[in-house]
Design a protein around this motif. Structure first.
Motif, PDB file in Angstrom:
ATOM      1  N   PHE A   1      30.084  32.370  52.519  1.00 46.53           N
ATOM      2  CA  PHE A   1      30.696  33.140  51.436  1.00 46.53           C
ATOM      3  C   PHE A   1      32.173  33.310  51.762  1.00 46.53           C
ATOM      4  O   PHE A   1      32.525  33.865  52.803  1.00 46.53           O
ATOM      5  CB  PHE A   1      30.040  34.523  51.315  1.00 46.53           C
ATOM      6  CG  PHE A   1      28.611  34.485  50.878  1.00 46.53           C
ATOM      7  CD1 PHE A   1      28.270  34.662  49.554  1.00 46.53           C
ATOM      8  CD2 PHE A   1      27.600  34.283  51.812  1.00 46.53           C
ATOM      9  CE1 PHE A   1      26.939  34.636  49.151  1.00 46.53           C
ATOM     10  CE2 PHE A   1      26.270  34.253  51.430  1.00 46.53           C
ATOM     11  CZ  PHE A   1      25.939  34.430  50.088  1.00 46.53           C
TER      12      PHE A   1
ATOM     13  N   ASP B   1      35.847  34.751  50.163  1.00 46.49           N
ATOM     14  CA  ASP B   1      36.610  35.443  49.115  1.00 46.49           C
ATOM     15  C   ASP B   1      38.004  34.844  49.079  1.00 46.49           C
ATOM     16  O   ASP B   1      38.743  34.900  50.081  1.00 46.49           O
ATOM     17  CB  ASP B   1      36.683  36.945  49.398  1.00 46.49           C
ATOM     18  CG  ASP B   1      35.365  37.646  49.129  1.00 46.49           C
ATOM     19  OD1 ASP B   1      34.459  36.999  48.562  1.00 46.49           O
ATOM     20  OD2 ASP B   1      35.234  38.830  49.491  1.00 46.49           O
TER      21      ASP B   1
ATOM     22  N   GLN C   1      34.819  34.805  44.444  1.00 47.98           N
ATOM     23  CA  GLN C   1      33.889  34.407  45.495  1.00 47.98           C
ATOM     24  C   GLN C   1      33.598  32.907  45.417  1.00 47.98           C
ATOM     25  O   GLN C   1      33.263  32.383  44.354  1.00 47.98           O
ATOM     26  CB  GLN C   1      32.574  35.194  45.377  1.00 47.98           C
ATOM     27  CG  GLN C   1      31.548  34.813  46.444  1.00 47.98           C
ATOM     28  CD  GLN C   1      30.361  35.732  46.453  1.00 47.98           C
ATOM     29  OE1 GLN C   1      30.400  36.826  47.004  1.00 47.98           O
ATOM     30  NE2 GLN C   1      29.265  35.305  45.823  1.00 47.98           N
TER      31      GLN C   1
ATOM     32  N   ARG D   1      26.784  34.663  39.175  1.00 46.33           N
ATOM     33  CA  ARG D   1      26.275  35.011  40.500  1.00 46.33           C
ATOM     34  C   ARG D   1      24.754  35.121  40.482  1.00 46.33           C
ATOM     35  O   ARG D   1      24.183  35.746  39.584  1.00 46.33           O
ATOM     36  CB  ARG D   1      26.878  36.329  40.991  1.00 46.33           C
ATOM     37  CG  ARG D   1      28.313  36.220  41.449  1.00 46.33           C
ATOM     38  CD  ARG D   1      28.688  37.397  42.322  1.00 46.33           C
ATOM     39  NE  ARG D   1      30.121  37.393  42.614  1.00 46.33           N
ATOM     40  CZ  ARG D   1      30.694  38.229  43.453  1.00 46.33           C
ATOM     41  NH1 ARG D   1      29.965  39.136  44.077  1.00 46.33           N
ATOM     42  NH2 ARG D   1      31.995  38.172  43.668  1.00 46.33           N
TER      43      ARG D   1
ATOM     44  N   GLU E   1      30.872  33.146  40.490  1.00 42.34           N
ATOM     45  CA  GLU E   1      31.165  32.516  41.769  1.00 42.34           C
ATOM     46  C   GLU E   1      31.430  31.038  41.511  1.00 42.34           C
ATOM     47  O   GLU E   1      31.057  30.495  40.464  1.00 42.34           O
ATOM     48  CB  GLU E   1      30.004  32.688  42.752  1.00 42.34           C
ATOM     49  CG  GLU E   1      28.706  32.032  42.295  1.00 42.34           C
ATOM     50  CD  GLU E   1      27.518  32.420  43.173  1.00 42.34           C
ATOM     51  OE1 GLU E   1      27.604  33.466  43.849  1.00 42.34           O
ATOM     52  OE2 GLU E   1      26.504  31.686  43.151  1.00 42.34           O
TER      53      GLU E   1
END
Length: 595
Positions: free
Chosen positions: A43, A45, A54, A88, A102
């Motif tokens: 993950f 950011d 994300q 997401r 995302e």
């Protein structure tokens, strides 16, 4: 090793993917805010000036080469990511504009790596300001500072558009000018061509914008860089920006009208806040009498009350002596604060001493009506009742009184009411209360120099009906001057200018400037005024202060990209700094060593 973009094009800024179709391919670029390897899935950011997005790296989707590269990502690496925009699958993040989205990465390029930064890039950083200013290029990556500077940009653009629509021409004026030692100290620039002579950096474009009116340009403005060598504070910098304007063939109402509409446009376009017009007006005298300040904060009450008549025959020496010396006794009512502890009262007494007050008298009216006071034993019952009535006091209230010259009393209680409001949580930053303060005194008496000085500058026009008192009672003459105040901060000010030669000559005479000195300092303006000068007026805003209040910051350093600190130094570049002997020699300068 840093990679090239090799023709890769960014499709969206991070937060702009909200307008892209789900399942579409996007390419985003920015800095790694954080990177978390959860075993088989990473993950990341990604941050740019628009916000945070994300990114998901999963080996089955992006391939082992991209996944292995993603494992190396660290905070503040600058990267480019290509991937598929998805909703997401896990929990949404309501705090992010992209919190429901995302990007499932298919490609990654590390455009440049980063050393571990000296502090974490985050909103409302608690890192010491000195460290953040030393690394200002990193500090400016913080989302809150980036939002501030984007607001500043929008304020500048909106201002330009509005003024252009209203017939103003944007004209630049020089930044290397003749020194005119009035007000703050000038920053001086030595001349190489004329050894021993100096330019000054402008404290404002005042004389040049008046010359533009003489030249027939009718309505001028610029976003002007200005420089003052003075002590710094939260809303003051050695170099700052003014929204500067001047208009011909106008009087006070014309200037106030166009500026009210400018403020209304700014706050609507930038903050979506409606400013109701007309903006309230208050004379300087009323502002001082009611609030003890020429920039009163209208977000709360605690107005000053003059109780001089009530205590005129009092035997309390503090009151008696102040009145005998021609001063006054005034008070404020801190409603509901009768239970204030003595320690806090003592701290307030110390606070007002910085405003030249010798002390602070107080009277607490307790819930049962009993009086607890520092001076009640010197007062008669009738005088106590008179004070309570004059102060609109009720059980539970705390009254504070100052007795001295009007100026000391105004300064003391004006500062005290703001301090109390701050302690009581009454200063709401999103409650925008505008006020025009008008009819300032033309002159103010300087105890140090034992003469009258211009309250604004020597070219401020007097009110026509008051000019008759210029010889008999100069302090009585009011000026066609006006300040625009927002929440207790002066954000702009200006005046109608003198355009009559005889009035200007008399003004110089009152200020103690001989014809020779006036000609030496302002000769080019005075010469221009011999050739048909139109009536004109102007106003200048402190752009930094306006933006500071709009973004609810505590310091203008938070709305300036590269500010100075309190000693006027730049911690990032180490300016000011010494220069080499060759440069000094070229300028004909010698630095005397300190003994």
């Amino acid at each position: 090793m840093a990679e090239s973009m090799l023709g890769l094009k960014r499709s969206h800024r991070c937060a702009e993917v909200v307008i892209a179709p789900i399942d579409s391919e996007v390419t985003v670029m920015g800095w790694v805010q954080k990177n978390r390897n959860k075993g088989g899935i990473i993950f990341c950011d990604l941050r740019d000036r628009s916000g945070i997005l994300q990114i998901i790296f999963e080996e089955d989707e992006c391939g082992s080469e991209v996944f292995n590269k993603a494992m190396k990502l660290k905070q503040e690496f600058c990267i480019a990511v290509t991937g598929i925009l998805k909703k997401r699958s896990g929990a949404f993040n309501d705090s992010l504009e992209t919190g429901e989205l995302e990007v499932r990465a298919t490609g990654l390029r590390i455009l440049s790596e980063s050393e571990t930064p000296p502090f974490h890039i985050e909103e409302d950083s608690k890192t010491k300001e000195e460290l953040r200013l030393k690394y200002r290029f990193l500090d400016l990556r913080r989302p809150d500072l980036q939002r501030n500077l984007m607001v500043r940009s929008k304020v500048a653009t909106t201002t330009r558009n509005f003024l252009a629509e209203n017939g103003f021409l944007e004209i630049e004026t020089p930044t290397l000018i003749k020194s005119s030692p009035e007000g703050a100290r000038d920053y001086l620039v030595p001349s190489r061509v004329y050894p021993g002579s100096f330019y000054a950096l402008p404290q404002s474009p005042q004389l040049f914008k008046q010359l533009l009116m003489v030249s027939g340009y009718d309505r001028y403005f610029q976003l002007a860089r200005c420089y003052r060598d003075e002590d710094l504070r939260a809303d003051r910098q050695p170099e700052f920006t003014q929204i500067d304007m001047e208009l011909s063939f106008v009087d006070v109402d014309d200037v106030l009208d166009v500026n009210e509409r400018l403020l209304q446009r700014l706050f609507k376009d930038v903050l979506n806040i409606d400013v109701k017009l007309p903006i309230q007006r208050m004379t300087w005298q009323e502002a001082m009498d009611r609030f003890g300040s020429d920039k009163p904060d209208l977000r709360f009450g605690m107005e000053l009350k003059d109780v001089s008549n009530v205590v005129a025959n009092s035997e309390f020496a503090v009151f008696k002596n102040a009145l005998a010396a021609g001063g006054s006794v005034r008070g404020i009512n801190a409603t509901g604060q009768a239970g204030m502890p003595r320690k806090k009262i003592d701290a307030l007494v110390e606070f007002v001493k910085s405003y030249r007050a010798k002390g602070l008298a107080y009277m607490a009216i307790e819930a049962d009506g009993n009086i607890k006071s520092s001076f009640a034993k010197f007062m008669t019952e009738a005088e106590i009742e008179g004070l309570k009535q004059a102060m609109d006091a009720k059980p539970g209230d705390m009254l504070f009184f100052a007795a001295d010259s009007n100026k000391v009393v105004w300064d003391t209680l004006g500062a005290l009411r703001v301090e109390l409001a701050s302690q009581l949580g009454l200063l709401k930053k999103d409650d925008y209360r505008f006020l025009w303060v008008t009819e300032f005194p033309l002159l103010e008496w300087s105890e140090e120099e034992n003469r009258f000085k211009a309250m604004h500058h020597p070219f401020t026009a007097p009110m026509d009906e008051d000019w008759q008192y210029i010889d008999s009672d100069p302090g009585r003459v009011r000026a066609k001057a006006y300040d625009i105040v927002l929440n207790g901060t002066e954000i702009g000010g200006g005046s109608v200018r003198i355009h009559q030669g005889d009035v200007q000559a008399k003004m110089f005479d009152v200020l103690g400037l001989s014809k020779e000195v006036a000609q030496e300092r302002f000769g080019y303006l005075l010469d221009a005024f011999k050739y048909g000068v139109p009536p004109h007026a102007g106003l200048a805003y402190g752009l930094d202060r306006v933006v500071m209040l709009m973004v609810e910051a505590d310091s203008i350093r938070d709305v300036i990209a590269f500010p100075k600190v309190k000693d006027a130094s730049d911690l990032m570049t180490n300016a000011p700094d010494k220069v080499d002997d060759a440069q000094l020699k070229e300028l004909g300068l010698i630095i005397k060593s300190e003994q």
